[in-house]
Each structure stands twice: as structure tokens, then as C-alpha cells.
Design an enzyme around this catalytic site. Structure first.
Site, PDB file in Angstrom:
ATOM      1  N   PHE A   1      36.662  12.240  12.559  1.00 10.11           N
ATOM      2  CA  PHE A   1      36.095  11.722  11.575  1.00 10.11           C
ATOM      3  C   PHE A   1      35.696  10.092  11.782  1.00 10.11           C
ATOM      4  CE2 PHE A   1      38.795  15.057  10.009  1.00 10.11           C
ATOM      5  CZ  PHE A   1      38.020  15.684   9.084  1.00 10.11           C
TER       6      PHE A   1
ATOM      7  N   LEU B   1      41.076  10.700  13.244  1.00  8.72           N
ATOM      8  CA  LEU B   1      40.347   9.394  12.647  1.00  8.72           C
ATOM      9  C   LEU B   1      40.264   8.417  13.504  1.00  8.72           C
ATOM     10  CD1 LEU B   1      42.798   9.493   9.401  1.00  8.72           C
ATOM     11  CD2 LEU B   1      40.774  10.857   9.614  1.00  8.72           C
ATOM     12  N   CYS B   2      38.772   8.088  13.483  1.00  8.20           N
ATOM     13  CA  CYS B   2      38.506   6.844  14.494  1.00  8.20           C
ATOM     14  C   CYS B   2      39.309   5.595  14.127  1.00  8.20           C
ATOM     15  CB  CYS B   2      37.275   6.542  14.428  1.00  8.20           C
ATOM     16  SG  CYS B   2      36.632   4.936  15.180  1.00  8.20           S
ATOM     17  N   VAL B   3      39.951   5.149  14.859  1.00 13.46           N
ATOM     18  CA  VAL B   3      40.886   4.014  14.788  1.00 13.46           C
ATOM     19  C   VAL B   3      40.298   2.858  14.090  1.00 13.46           C
ATOM     20  CG1 VAL B   3      41.061   3.283  17.068  1.00 13.46           C
ATOM     21  CG2 VAL B   3      42.956   2.553  15.640  1.00 13.46           C
TER      22      VAL B   3
ATOM     23  N   ALA C   1      39.105   3.400  10.634  1.00 14.39           N
ATOM     24  CA  ALA C   1      40.293   3.593   9.790  1.00 14.39           C
ATOM     25  C   ALA C   1      40.947   2.058   9.625  1.00 14.39           C
ATOM     26  CB  ALA C   1      41.505   4.228  10.665  1.00 14.39           C
TER      27      ALA C   1
END
Lengths: 138, 99, 130, 138, 99, 130
Positions: free
Chosen positions: F39, F77-79, F82
Site C-alpha cells: 500500500f 504499508l509504506c512507512v 504512512a
């Protein structure tokens, strides 16, 4: 971060203008991270994506980070196949001179400086897409 | 009436729709990726130039500068800043954003 | 003059929230009144204080919070949009049993009637979105 | 929810297709809430917004709520000025028969059932925009 | 190669770009608001019909049904479900989404 | 066959997440392997467990969590995305001093390298977005 197996052909397709949306910037972040994985990387700028490469951007007035300098660093990451849709440029009234001059140094030719940008026709783009293993869309 | 266009005319039909139903005397403000509609020499320049005959067209300068195209704006288009944007909203009875 | 502002997109992905912020700030600096800023659709994401943007980027949420404090702005997140998209204040946290709350200072959650009211009360409504 | 002062002319402009994005649905929610405020309300469907009114939608396969029945309830909320861009229909190969038949009952004429949809030309749309006090864009 | 188009051809230029660079033998799948490109009698029908001469065009049936347009799909376009979508991805070497 | 999935938009506003979900489910039902669902951009909003959608609407976040549990899916989830957009797990909560955490079960936060790895390891990468 090293991977077993053969190198894959990765194509990042950029079709959106910068700043109006973040896709251009977040695409660059993937390209930079991806460079460490030593795949066979190409970038294609088509449709409004060609606007990402225009030179002389000044983002002070909109309070956003100007990330256009990052494109000129791509050569240092061995990202030097940068394809630009020539029809997209033409219909926007742009020429190669409106874009940043992106270069890389060829270690096989005594670090000779070479152009990274290659203008391509629709047929060349069609061929480019067909030969990829993985396409990332931004 | 003030029309605001924030999309590239090469990707979406927002500017086209705006030009289709804006009246003589109206003002069209190009912001965000809409500023690309203000440039000379493109596929849409003629349509925008034609609109200048009976409508006022403005472009948000900071958005054009961010995109490196401030120097390519068509003659006859006014470059405004956010103060000018506010003045345009105040001076026009209605506001329509072509999202 | 009295302005109502509507923001339809969240921070960072689209420029809409940036444009709305600079417009609001310019209007205030020129002596206009901002009746309300109403955040709808993904716009409610402008009100999350869980963001930690990179040091070299602007902090969209904090910028709104600070402008609200300086000028006593009314920043309203649409409740239906907020529930769909994960914006929770302390009341909503209790009601729905969530592990925290994430509405930033200066924002409040309320109904769509607040948008209609902005349309009625303000002299101009300006919509920013995608 | 009553408001002092004169009634304002509110126009909701719907330019996006349903389901691909939520704007059509969240626009309807505003219209329904707004109906309680007794303003002079009109809806305009132009560009891809005309697709919102197509009849025979079946959303079971995509797991989303089918909200098309809500349009036919608008008449009960005294929302009966529904303008549809006739050029937008034509370029999409659509006619009035492809759309839901939306009606309202006129209490001044013994609750006679009347059509809510009015096809409008670009000039009529231009005039419609100019006469509004507030425009909501979706 | 599989091309996926999820935008209305009346609002954006995604389908146009896809048709411009897709090769004979390619498959084009229309999903989400892209399904409007599959309809007969519209401004873009001729371009899509022309593509059918040397490319396969498919439409995601559930997306067309949701929008009430399943009955208007051009002759020659295949209607597929999500299983068919998966099969198309598996059967084609590359996938390009025209976002 | 092994698929990688990329989701670029959040829940509810765009259909992208719905399409990605049904595609992923159909692929699994047909016996394919899903190497990872990544994501990115607003797509990280699919991972917030602060949502409370209306009773008559689908629960996009929960649907992903349940599919992950059933099939042991890797939902990442891409940090960076995010942090910009307010997705916080317990680690990030401590690090940045937030009033809670909102990452739904089955999702984890990690780096962009996970996307590249999906491109390398999967036979196909399918991108869903706006």
C-alpha cells in the site's frame, strides 16, 4: 538487500504532472530505493509526466520541496535510461531544451559523460513496454 | 463569475468544459496543474487565446513558477498571487471550481 | 467579506489542501473573515495529528492547526466522512472503542449541516479538491 | 436548523461517474441534509455526472451500496430542478430514456406528477451558473 | 501484454494513451470508470471498434453492471468477471495500468 | 502463479482498493499465491482500524484484515507514506509520542524495498490506483 536469481527489467512510467499531486515525488522515492536492488531500470515520461523534467522550477511560493534536482542525481545511481515521449512534448509546445540536461558517466568508456534522456516515438514506447518484466505506474 | 480550473488540459476535460459554458465577461483562473493551460505553443493555446477575446484569463504565478513555466505564459493572461486570487473571489458574484 | 472554504482532498497526495491553506491565509491577511473551513471526502485526513512528515517537507496538519489558533478559525471535519476514513476524537473513541484518538488541535468533528450553513452564511464559498 | 434571512440559490454540480469515486454518493448526502435548510436548490449533471442517473444499476458484484434509488426520492425532499447537460448525454451515446424517470408532485396543482429532469444546452448551463448564489462542486 | 484502463475516456486521456501505444495482439481490459469506453454509440466507440481489429478488448462485467451499462457493450468486446481478470493477468507477460 | 499487488488509493474515495481486494480474493480462490500487497501513497489509509463505516456500507479495512488472516497475506504499508498520512503502529506511537496507534490487524509498516522485492519475486505486479 541482494537478491538471488536473474536481473529483471523494471520500467517506471510517470504520466502525471509534478506538485498538483505527489505521484511524481513518490515515484522518485521508489526509483532511488530500487536502485540498491541492481535491476535493469528504465524510466518513461509520457503524457503530463514530461512536465516533471522541466528545468527552472521554483517552489518557494507554494511551500513544497523542489525535488527536481533529484532527477539529475539519477545518473549516479546507474539510472540512465530515461525515455521521454516526443509526441507528448510536442503537443505541450515543449522541446528537449525545456527539460533538464540529464547525464551519466559511462565507466566502460573512461567515465565519458553521456545523455540519459532519449526521445521516443509511440512505436518505440510500445516496444519498450513489451520488453519489460515489471512496470510500476505513477 | 469566477471559474477556477486546477487540472491539466492535456489529461482531463475540465478546461474544455469550463470554456464551453463560461460566459463573456467571466474570469477564468488557472491554478495547480491547471496552469499548463496558460502556456503558449501547445495544443490548447488556440482555445485559450480565443477565450481571451471576451473573458479574462488569469494564472496563479506561484503555481506556474513551481512548475518552471512562468516564462511561457500566453500574452494577455494576467499573472496573480494569492492576494490576487482572494481579490478575484471577492470581486466576482459566484465561484465555480472545475474539479 | 465572509468566505466559506471547502477542502475535498487529504494532505500531501493532492495540492488542494495547500491551495486552500494559502488562500485562507491570504484572505485573513487582507482582513476578510473566514466563516468556516469544511473538510469533506478525503479532506478529513487534514485533521489527523498522527502524521510525522519528513523534516524537509511542510507539515500540512500543523499548519492548519496553527492558523486556526492564530485566527480562531472553525475547522470542521465531516462526521460521516471521518467515520469512513478513520478520524476519531475522544467522544468517537469512547463510542466505538478505538485505541486512541487522532483529531488535531483546532479541528472538530460535526455534521454536513455545517457545510450548508457555511453556504448560507458566507458571501462566497470556494471549493478546493481533485 | 432554520435560518434567518433570504433564501439562497444553491447549485450542486455533479461531474463525476458513480462508483469509480465516492463523490456522487457524498454529493447526494449533502443534498439530502441540505434539503432541511429550505434553500432554492438545483442539481446539475454534466460531463461524466450524467452517468449517475442511468437506470438499471446492479452493484451486487462490486459489494457497494446501490444508491441510485435515492435520486428518485429527491422529489419528496422538494428537490425537483434537476438539469442534465444534453451534449454530455449525446457524446456518450445516451438519451433521456437511458436515465431514471425522476418526478415530483406539485402541491400547487393538486399534487400533479411532473418531470424533475430538464435537458439543457451549454447556453442554458452558462445562464444557470450565473444566477446562483452558491455552487457546490462534486 | 495486458493493458488495464480504469478511467472514463470522456474525462481523461488514459484510454487514448493506451490505444496509442498498445501493440497488435495486446489485450485491453476496461475496469471501474474505464468501462464507459466499452459502450456503443459514443464519441469514442469508433476508436475502440478500430482497436478490436488487432487487439482484444475486455470489460469487467461487474463494473459495467454496477453502472447500469452492461447491455450497451460493443459487439466484439469480451465481458469477464474477476476470475477472468486473474486469468488475463496470468496469461499475459506484462501488465500496464493506465492510472 | 505468484502475484504482487500495489494499492495506491485509500478506501471509499476511489474504487481502487475494492478492485484490488476482489482481484486478490479471486486470485487466491483460483490457487494463485499473493506474494505481497503493498500500500503506497493514500493507499496506506486502507490500514487504519479507526474507521467505522455505516452499517449499510462495506468495511474495506476489515475485509483486508480478514483476508490476510484467512490466507496469511503480507499486507505492507509504506512507512514514508504512512508517516505523512497518519498511520501509526505501536512502535511509531512510542517514537513520535502519539495518542494511540491505528494500524489494523494483518497490516505492517515497512519500507519501499518491500515493493521492489515484490516486483522481483512475483511473476506479475498489478497496480491499482487513481
Amino acid at each position: 538487500m541482494s537478491e538471488a536469481g536473474a536481473t529483471k527489467k523494471f520500467l517506471y512510467i510517470n504520466r502525471k504532472a509534478p506538485y498538483g499531486t505527489i505521484y511524481a515525488w513518490e515515484s522518485l522515492e521508489v526509483v532511488l530505493i530500487g536502485a540498491a536492488f541492481e535491476q535493469d531500470v528504465s524510466l518513461l515520461f509520457m503524457d503530463d509526466g514530461v512536465y516533471q523534467l522541466i528545468k527552472g522550477m521554483d517552489t518557494k511560493g507554494i511551500g513544497m520541496k523542489n525535488f527536481s534536482a533529484t532527477y539529475s542525481a539519477l545518473g549516479d545511481y546507474d539510472v540512465n535510461k530515461i525515455y521521454v515521449d516526443k509526441d507528448a512534448l510536442a503537443e505541450r509546445g515543449l522541446t528537449l531544451e525545456d527539460l533538464q540536461h540529464l547525464v551519466w558517466e559511462d565507466e566502460n568508456e573512461d567515465w565519458a559523460e553521456k545523455d540519459s534522456i532519449r526521445l521516443v516515438s509511440r512505436d518505440e514506447i510500445a516496444g519498450l513496454l513489451e520488453e519489460q518484466d515489471v512496470i510500476f505506474n505513477f | 463569475m469566477l471559474h477556477i480550473v486546477n487540472k491539466s488540459p492535456f489529461t482531463t476535460t475540465s478546461l474544455e468544459s469550463c470554456l464551453r459554458v463560461s460566459k463573456p465577461g467571466a474570469t477564468i483562473l488557472l491554478i495547480e496543474d491547471g496552469v499548463y493551460g496558460a502556456l503558449d505553443g501547445s495544443r490548447v493555446s488556440d482555445a485559450v487565446r480565443a477565450a481571451l477575446a471576451d473573458r479574462t484569463v488569469c494564472v496563479l504565478g506561484v503555481d506556474a513558477a513551481a512548475r518552471g513555466v512562468e516564462g511561457k505564459v500566453l500574452d494577455g493572461i494576467d499573472v496573480v498571487d494569492y492576494d490576487g486570487f482572494v481579490d478575484l473571489v471577492a470581486a466576482n458574484d459566484g465561484v465555480q471550481s472545475w474539479l | 467579506m465572509k468566505f466559506g472554504i471547502m477542502v475535498n482532498e487529504g494532505p500531501y497526495t493532492h495540492q488542494a489542501s495547500d491551495s486552500a491553506y494559502f488562500f485562507t491565509k491570504a484572505a485573513l491577511d487582507k482582513g476578510h473573515e473566514i466563516f468556516r473551513v469544511f473538510f469533506y471526502h478525503d479532506g478529513v485526513q487534514n485533521g489527523t495529528d498522527f502524521t510525522t512528515p519528513p523534516q524537509d517537507d511542510r507539515n500540512v496538519v500543523k499548519r492548519w492547526s496553527e492558523l486556526a489558533q492564530e485566527h480562531d478559525l472553525d475547522l470542521v471535519l465531516c462526521v460521516a466522512a471521518a467515520q469512513r476514513r478513520g478520524l476519531v476524537d475522544e467522544d468517537e473513541q469512547k463510542r466505538h472503542g478505538k485505541d486512541g484518538h487522532n483529531v488535531a488541535p483546532g479541528f472538530r468533528i460535526s455534521g454536513l449541516g455545517q457545510l450548508i450553513e457555511a453556504g448560507i452564511q458566507a458571501d462566497r464559498l470556494v471549493v478546493f479538491g481533485d
